[in-house]
Design a protein around this motif. Structure first.
Motif, short mmCIF file in Angstrom:
data_model
loop_
_atom_site.label_atom_id
_atom_site.label_comp_id
_atom_site.label_asym_id
_atom_site.label_seq_id
_atom_site.Cartn_x
_atom_site.Cartn_y
_atom_site.Cartn_z
N GLY A 125 0.81 -1.21 0.00
CA GLY A 125 0.00 0.00 0.00
C GLY A 125 0.84 1.26 0.00
O GLY A 125 1.99 1.27 -0.44
N ASP A 126 0.27 2.33 0.54
CA ASP A 126 0.92 3.64 0.54
C ASP A 126 1.97 3.66 1.66
O ASP A 126 1.64 3.61 2.84
CB ASP A 126 -0.13 4.73 0.76
CG ASP A 126 0.38 6.11 0.42
OD1 ASP A 126 1.54 6.23 -0.04
OD2 ASP A 126 -0.38 7.07 0.60
N VAL A 127 3.24 3.75 1.25
CA VAL A 127 4.36 3.68 2.19
C VAL A 127 5.16 4.99 2.09
O VAL A 127 5.57 5.37 0.99
CB VAL A 127 5.27 2.47 1.85
CG1 VAL A 127 6.48 2.42 2.76
CG2 VAL A 127 4.49 1.17 1.91
N PRO A 128 5.40 5.66 3.21
CA PRO A 128 6.23 6.88 3.18
C PRO A 128 7.64 6.57 2.67
O PRO A 128 8.16 5.46 2.88
CB PRO A 128 6.27 7.33 4.64
CG PRO A 128 5.16 6.61 5.32
CD PRO A 128 4.92 5.35 4.56
N ASP A 129 8.27 7.54 2.04
CA ASP A 129 9.60 7.34 1.43
C ASP A 129 10.62 6.78 2.41
O ASP A 129 11.37 5.86 2.08
CB ASP A 129 10.12 8.64 0.82
CG ASP A 129 9.35 9.05 -0.43
OD1 ASP A 129 8.60 8.21 -0.97
OD2 ASP A 129 9.51 10.20 -0.87
N ALA A 130 10.67 7.32 3.61
CA ALA A 130 11.66 6.86 4.60
C ALA A 130 11.44 5.39 4.94
O ALA A 130 12.38 4.62 5.08
CB ALA A 130 11.60 7.72 5.86
N GLU A 133 13.56 1.37 4.35
CA GLU A 133 13.66 0.27 5.32
C GLU A 133 13.04 -1.00 4.75
O GLU A 133 13.56 -2.10 4.95
CB GLU A 133 12.96 0.65 6.62
CG GLU A 133 13.67 1.70 7.43
CD GLU A 133 12.94 1.97 8.73
OE1 GLU A 133 12.78 1.02 9.53
OE2 GLU A 133 12.54 3.14 8.94
N LEU A 134 11.93 -0.85 4.04
CA LEU A 134 11.28 -1.99 3.40
C LEU A 134 12.23 -2.67 2.42
O LEU A 134 12.38 -3.89 2.43
CB LEU A 134 10.00 -1.53 2.69
CG LEU A 134 9.22 -2.59 1.91
CD1 LEU A 134 8.73 -3.71 2.82
CD2 LEU A 134 8.04 -1.93 1.19
N ASP A 135 12.89 -1.87 1.61
CA ASP A 135 13.87 -2.39 0.66
C ASP A 135 14.97 -3.18 1.38
O ASP A 135 15.28 -4.32 1.01
CB ASP A 135 14.46 -1.23 -0.15
CG ASP A 135 15.61 -1.64 -1.04
OD1 ASP A 135 15.55 -2.72 -1.66
OD2 ASP A 135 16.58 -0.86 -1.15
N ALA A 136 15.52 -2.59 2.43
CA ALA A 136 16.60 -3.26 3.17
C ALA A 136 16.13 -4.57 3.80
O ALA A 136 16.84 -5.58 3.76
CB ALA A 136 17.15 -2.32 4.24
N GLU A 137 14.93 -4.57 4.37
CA GLU A 137 14.41 -5.77 5.02
C GLU A 137 14.07 -6.88 4.01
O GLU A 137 14.30 -8.05 4.28
CB GLU A 137 13.18 -5.44 5.87
CG GLU A 137 13.50 -4.71 7.14
CD GLU A 137 14.39 -5.49 8.09
OE1 GLU A 137 14.17 -6.71 8.27
OE2 GLU A 137 15.31 -4.89 8.66
N LEU A 138 13.53 -6.51 2.85
CA LEU A 138 13.22 -7.52 1.84
C LEU A 138 14.50 -8.20 1.35
O LEU A 138 14.50 -9.38 1.02
CB LEU A 138 12.46 -6.91 0.66
CG LEU A 138 11.01 -6.55 0.93
CD1 LEU A 138 10.43 -5.77 -0.26
CD2 LEU A 138 10.17 -7.78 1.22
N THR A 180 7.13 -6.39 10.79
CA THR A 180 8.29 -5.82 11.48
C THR A 180 8.30 -4.30 11.36
O THR A 180 8.61 -3.59 12.32
CB THR A 180 9.60 -6.40 10.89
OG1 THR A 180 9.62 -7.81 11.10
CG2 THR A 180 10.83 -5.77 11.51
N LEU A 181 7.94 -3.80 10.18
CA LEU A 181 7.96 -2.35 9.93
C LEU A 181 6.63 -1.67 10.24
O LEU A 181 6.48 -0.48 9.99
CB LEU A 181 8.37 -2.09 8.48
CG LEU A 181 9.76 -2.59 8.09
CD1 LEU A 181 10.00 -2.39 6.60
CD2 LEU A 181 10.84 -1.88 8.91
N LYS A 182 5.68 -2.46 10.74
CA LYS A 182 4.34 -1.95 11.06
C LYS A 182 3.62 -1.37 9.83
O LYS A 182 2.95 -0.35 9.91
CB LYS A 182 4.40 -0.94 12.20
CG LYS A 182 4.91 -1.56 13.50
CD LYS A 182 4.94 -0.58 14.63
CE LYS A 182 5.37 -1.15 15.95
NZ LYS A 182 6.22 -2.26 16.03
#
Length: 179
Positions: A43-48, A52-57, A106-108
């Motif tokens: 969904g709609d994820v803030p840039d910051a 983190e999403l990229d790093a965790e994936l 993890t990232l809520k």
């Protein structure tokens, strides 16, 4: 920005799927460059948080897998709104989806609660489609099989709303599937 994780099938699979994109009045067939298998919708994820999403994936490489598209289906019981190719059950695909869910948790990042039903969308239907023609189309392609095909990566995509026409997708990052 709207983000989702997806598998982009190889060009031969895309070409085979494109041959099925005809025969249903009122269908808006998906452009070939947009055909994908969603494994996680964030969904709609803030840039910051997207960073983190990229790093965790990327943190935990998962094994590669072979997938097979088999049979036709649609979403929307009372009023069908989408036509898709189904995927054979695959534990690797289920693990990839679970990985996306764990990362989101993890990232809520709230994810959809509905059951994961992997598919490759061929078309979206205009309101009140011709149900008889849709049923005949699905019957005609019920035994369709495309694959198996190797999946050795998945990607993080952004979706951008356009003033006119369908959303535009952009590949933001890729993650290898090892082995």
């Amino acid at each position: 920005m709207i983000l989702f994780a997806a598998i982009r099938p190889p060009s031969g699979v895309i070409k085979a799927a494109s041959r099925l994109q005809k025969g249903v009045p009122g269908a808006r067939w998906s452009a070939l460059e947009k055909l994908h298998i969603t494994v996680g919708y964030f969904g709609d994820v803030p840039d910051a948080l997207a960073e983190e999403l990229d790093a965790e994936l990327a943190r935990k490489p998962l094994p590669s897998m072979e997938l097979t598209l088999r049979g036709m289906g649609h979403f929307g019981r009372a009023e069908p709104h989408q036509i898709h190719l189904k995927l054979e059950d695959n534990s690797g695909l289920d693990k990839l989806h679970a990985h996306c869910r764990r990362v989101a948790r993890t990232l809520k990042i709230p994810m959809e609660a509905r059951k994961f039903r992997p598919h490759l969308t061929l078309a979206y239907l205009k309101p009140f489609p011709d149900l008889e023609k849709l049923a005949k189309y699905e019957q005609r392609h019920a035994e369709t099989e495309i694959g198996p095909f190797l999946v050795d990566q998945f990607g993080l995509y952004s979706s951008w709303q356009q003033t006119r026409g369908p959303n535009r997708y952009a590949l933001e990052a890729t993650y290898p599937l090892i082995g």
